[in-house]
Every structure is written in C-alpha cells, then in structure tokens.
Design an enzyme around this catalytic site. Structure first.
Site, short mmCIF file in Angstrom:
data_model
loop_
_atom_site.label_atom_id
_atom_site.label_comp_id
_atom_site.label_asym_id
_atom_site.label_seq_id
_atom_site.Cartn_x
_atom_site.Cartn_y
_atom_site.Cartn_z
N HIS B 233 0.86 -1.20 0.00
CA HIS B 233 0.00 0.00 0.00
C HIS B 233 0.89 1.24 0.00
O HIS B 233 1.56 1.54 0.99
CB HIS B 233 -0.90 0.00 1.24
CG HIS B 233 -1.74 1.24 1.38
ND1 HIS B 233 -1.90 1.91 2.56
CD2 HIS B 233 -2.46 1.94 0.47
CE1 HIS B 233 -2.69 2.95 2.38
NE2 HIS B 233 -3.03 3.00 1.11
N HIS B 399 -12.47 1.37 0.14
CA HIS B 399 -11.03 1.14 -0.05
C HIS B 399 -10.34 0.63 1.21
O HIS B 399 -9.16 0.32 1.19
CB HIS B 399 -10.35 2.42 -0.55
CG HIS B 399 -9.92 3.37 0.53
ND1 HIS B 399 -10.77 3.82 1.51
CD2 HIS B 399 -8.72 3.95 0.78
CE1 HIS B 399 -10.12 4.66 2.32
NE2 HIS B 399 -8.89 4.75 1.90
#
Lengths: 132, 476
Positions: B233, B399
């Site tokens: 990420h 998300h």
C-alpha cells in the site's frame, strides 16, 4: 502559540500570534513539533537558505511557506530558526536548518482546507490542516 | 443535518439541506456505524462536494467515509466532462495512492519458520519513511519517460512483465499528453523516491488466505487456502504530493477566474476542459503512472528477497493478482438516465469496482478484483465487482476500514509497545522505523472492516471472494 486540534485522518494546527510575522514563525515551529523531529546530538552544522515567495494572498504565502519547509524535511533538514519579513504580497525568510536523525511523523502537505487567517482582539489566528 | 434512510444501507442528505447544493448527497453505511460517521466533519464535506459545478446524480460516500480536507475520504463524485470541473482536493495529495496484491505458490506452513528473516530482509531492502531514497537511480529524461509510460516503462526496464500489466487498473498507464504542469520541485522530489514505501498508513504486509467465500472465482484469481500473499500500500510519494500542492495553490485563483464559488478553499477546482483543468489532468496522470511503477518496483524487490529462499522453501511463483488506485480522477463513460455521458469520476479513498460488462480484456468475464485491506493486524478482503456498483456508485467501492480515532486520540489511548507485543503474541511480526507511530494505525483507530465490506456486499457493489489474515507487517 500553536496547538494540535483533533482531526480524524490528518493533523490540524491552531495557530495564534501577535503579528502575521509571528504567526508564520509559530506555524513553522508547530510543523516541526508535530513532525516529531529527533535531532542529531552534537551536530552544530547549520544550513542557511534564503526563501522568497510572492503571492497576493497571505493564506497562499502561509501554505507555500509550510510546503517549502515540508520539502526541506524530506531532504532531512529541519528548521531551527528563521528571520521572517512579510509585505502585502511577499514573504522573505532567512532560514537556519539542521540535519535531523529521525522524523516520527511524515507530512505530505499543508492544505487549503477551510483556511482563513483572521484578526481578532489584536491577535492573528488560523487553523491549518496538514495531509498525512 | 437531515438524513433520510432511502433503503437498507442507503442514506441521503436532501438537496435542500444546504442552499448551494446542486444534487443530493448519498452515503452507504451500516446503521451500527452511523454514529461513527456523524461524529466528525465528513458528512459536511460530502455536502460541500455537492455544491461544485457539473456534479452528476449525487455526491457519494462509501461506508469507510471519514473526514479529509475539502472532499471526504471515501468519497466519489462524478462531474460532466463538458460542463464540470476537476479538483485536486477530490483526488488527494497522494495521487494514485493504491494497493496491490501479489500471490505466491507458497503455503503458510512452508514459510512460517523463515518469516522473521524474510521480513528483516525486506525491511532492509525497501526504502521506508521520509526521505530515505529510492530503489533505482534514473536521469531526468528517464524519469519523464517513467511518468509518461507507467508500467510499460517498468516492462521495458525488466521490472515487470506483460502479464503484470494485464492485472493493473487501466493496464498501468494513464494518458499523459505533456508534463507542462509539473514543477521542477515535483521532478526533484519524485526522482529521489522511486520504489519507496513512504510512511503514515503505507505498509507491506505478508499474509495468508484464511477463508474462501467464492471457490470458483478464487480459483480463477489464483487464490487457494493458506496461500502466502503480499500486500503493498503506497502511492506517488513526493512527486504526487507536489503536483497536488502546486495545483491546489494555482486553482485558488483559477476558480475565481472561472467564477466558481467555493464553500471551502480545499475544493479549489478548474473546468475540466479548460487549459488549467487539462494541465492538472495530465500532471495527475503522470503521478498515477509513477505510483503504478512505484508499487511494481517494491513488488519486484520483495520477489527478489523471496527468491533467496527457494532452496529452503520451494521454487517460487510470484504473480500479481491486481493493482488498483484509490485516489484518482478518471474520464469514464456512464449511463445516466438512459443516456451515455462522459464523466470525470473523482475517487478519493475509494476503489474502482467495474463489473464485467464495463471491462475489456482479462477481467471481462469475471469483473474487476476489489482489494480492501483492513487495519493493521486485522483481516483484509479480496472482492469482485458486482452489478449494482454501476448504478449506485459510478462503479466504485470502499477502499479500507476507514478511520474513527484521530491520530492524537489514538496515541493517547493506545500504547505502541503494548500494541506491538499484542500483535506479536498473535503471531504477527511488526517492523517499523517509528514505534511511536504504531498506535496511530492500531485496529482500534479504525472501523471494523468486516462491517464495511458487509455493506458493499449487501448493496451488491462488490462481493467477498477471500479473507486474508496477516503474518507480518512492515509499516513505513
């Protein structure tokens, strides 16, 4: 003076000073504080840089100033002192930086979210939201 | 603020809640999480977005909505490409902050013994934190090629394969006509941070597939139980931050020039079709390309670490399941009241979730994978886009879990060392350059990801395929 205001995702600083010049200075020191700088002990090496920015709004001058300091933080330099001069549409600062050992909070940018510099009761005040 | 329940999990703030709203605002939430959502400024920010010119249908928020700056995080807003605007605040400073999931052919039980050394090697070999350098050195000319070509550049340089490209949103390259809107400072920041994780909520996580909900889809995606997988990420680092900062400043006066009234300076924007709008669009796309390459390079580095263990474990198969953006504005065609319209869809802390009918190529029979990482130490999910995403959210999904505690509050309430020990007692290795920052990312600082995923599942925006549990987290 400055103090951190709770913000769910980012960091918000309330800054209050006796003059615009001091507000810019306090905001810069607030930024260094929330970044959690850990200095290199026994390092007296100073890095001096002149900074100048022209804009017709004091809010833009403030955000640009802080974003310049965030850029320097990425270069491992933190602000230890600055001599600031502000005119109606420009900011000039003689900046004194030192290298840091560690930074505990990485800030991406100072934002324009709800930004307004106001004068109230002889004090200049603002809230600045920083994106993390 | 007046909030009407439209249907199960669907809430609406009517257009007359604020006289400058051009459309109503809608958010999707579990009733249990309504109080958490209403606690901060996020709904006010959602309403503010509804005041912008050219907004179509609704200002929308996903169940992981939380307070941002200008636009809320978890927000989706579509603007007419001819009449509407583009806003850097609707994308965020970390342009194409996103997530990728790599799969392996290794099983949890084969890897556990070696995991501490593997994690140490990754920790040493991937630049983490602020200003810690890049994995590769390139000239300015090469950098310009990188941000223009995206994953194609990585393929050319041997860091990615054609197969990887098929598994990246928009095949890892967004159109860049020119780099005229990119400042020298942006180049300077970007060139020194290629292949770096950064800090904050950015992480590398090694996990395993703990549960499979949709066996056939899981098989098609190459997922199996107890399989070792890797999450990455991160986003466009200083390059994207600088582009957003530059345009957030420029657009203060540009909005005035085009007589766009802003209820918050953080909403600064330009007409999409204007010179200024196009300059940001191109610069933003170049930052998105940077981010696709950034995640690809980190994955390449992790793969190299894994390859050192093939003799001890077994030959390695390291594939990309999917790589997606969750901070981006994209030009997409959507069907609005029976008419096809070209829209600029802003997703800020929201993931594209296109069902099969909107896709060409690899996922056109299955739909797009939607990756939802949980908070540190909790489960994460692989979902697949479902039909309703098209009508409910311009093809978008949640998300992540979504923050509920401010960082200050999290630091006050959660002791970082205790947290690390607690995670380690659960068998989760935690590595970070800043132990004090750990508490900010504690599970208690976030909503329950399972409840968030449940909402998108119930609304048929995206369907859970597999649950992944963490084994090791490297936090930037």
């Amino acid at each position: 003076m400055f103090k951190e205001i709770p913000h769910t995702a980012d960091v918000c600083l309330y800054v209050e000073s006796t003059s615009l010049k001091n507000l810019f200075y306090d905001a810069a020191i607030g930024l260094m504080t929330i970044s959690g700088i850990e200095p290199i002990s026994d390092d007296n090496q100073l890095y001096i840089e002149n900074y100048k920015y022209i804009a017709n709004e004091k809010e833009i001058l403030l955000i640009e100033w802080l974003n310049f300091l965030i850029f320097k933080l990425e270069k491992q330099l933190y602000l230890v002192n600055s001599i600031i001069k502000i005119t109606k549409n420009s900011l000039f600062a003689k900046c004194y930086f030192k290298k840091y050992d560690k930074i505990n909070l990485s800030i991406k940018s100072a934002t324009y979210h709800n930004l307004q510099i106001i004068k109230l009761n002889h004090l200049i005040k603002t809230f600045i939201t920083f994106d993390l | 603020m007046e909030i009407n329940k439209i249907d199960e999990f669907i809430y609406e703030i009517p257009q007359d809640a604020f006289n400058k709203m051009r459309v109503p605002a809608r958010f999707y939430a579990d009733p249990k999480q309504l109080d958490l959502i209403a606690k901060d400024e996020s709904l006010k920010q959602l309403v503010n977005v509804a005041t912008l010119p050219g907004i179509v249908s609704y200002s929308i928020a996903m169940p992981d909505i939380h307070q941002g700056y200008g636009f809320p995080i978890g927000g989706v807003a579509a603007f007419d490409a001819d009449e509407g605007i583009i806003s850097p605040g609707g994308v965020g400073y970390d342009i194409n902050c996103g997530v990728r999931l790599n799969t392996t052919n290794w099983k949890k039980e084969e890897v556990t013994k070696f995991l501490p050394e593997i994690v140490n090697e990754i920790y040493r070999s991937v630049p983490l934190g602020t200003g810690k350098g890049s994995l590769i050195k390139v000239s300015k000319k090469e950098f310009e090629e990188l941000v223009t070509e995206g994953i194609d550049w990585a393929i050319k340089k041997g860091y990615a394969t054609e197969l990887d490209k098929e598994n990246v949103e928009d095949r890892g390259t967004l159109p860049v006509r020119d780099l005229l809107g990119v400042s020298e400072r942006a180049f300077e920041r970007g060139i020194t941070e290629i292949g770096s994780l950064g800090s904050g909520n950015h992480f590398i996580e090694i996990g395993y597939v703990a549960e499979i909900f949709e066996p056939e889809i899981a098989e098609s995606l190459g997922l199996f139980k107890n399989q070792i997988v890797v999450w990455i990420h991160t986003g466009s680092r200083g390059y994207g931050h600088q582009i957003c900062s530059d345009f957030a400043r420029e657009y203060q006066s540009v909005a005035k020039k085009y007589q766009i009234e802003l209820v918050d300076r953080g909403l600064a924007c330009a007409p999409f079709n204007s010179k200024e709008g196009q300059q940001y669009y191109n610069a933003m796309n170049s930052a998105a390309n940077f981010a696709f390459v950034n995640r690809q390079l980190i994955a390449h580095q992790i793969k190299n670490v894994f390859l050192n263990y093939t003799k001890k474990i077994k030959p390695l198969k390291f594939d990309l399941l999917y790589d997606l953006a969750h901070n981006i504005a994209k030009v997409e065609t959507h069907n609005i009241s029976g008419k096809k319209r070209k829209l600029v869809v802003h997703r800020k802390g929201a993931t594209r979730s296109f069902p099969s009918k909107l896709l060409k190529g690899k996922f056109s029979d299955l739909g797009q994978p939607v990756l939802v990482p949980g908070s540190m130490g909790t489960s994460s999910y692989v979902l697949i886009a479902s039909e309703n995403a098209v009508q409910l959210s311009f093809g978008s999904s949640c998300h992540g879990a979504g923050r509920i505690l401010s960082r200050t509050q999290a630091k006050k309430e959660i002791n970082a060392k205790d947290l690390k020990e607690k995670l380690e007692r659960r068998g989760i290795i935690v590595k970070t350059p800043s132990i004090s920052a750990l508490s900010e990312e504690a599970p208690e600082a976030y909503k329950d990801v399972e409840t968030v995923v449940n909402v998108v599942n119930n609304l048929k925006i995206a369907k859970p395929v597999a649950k992944i549990k963490p084994l090791a987290v490297i936090k930037g």
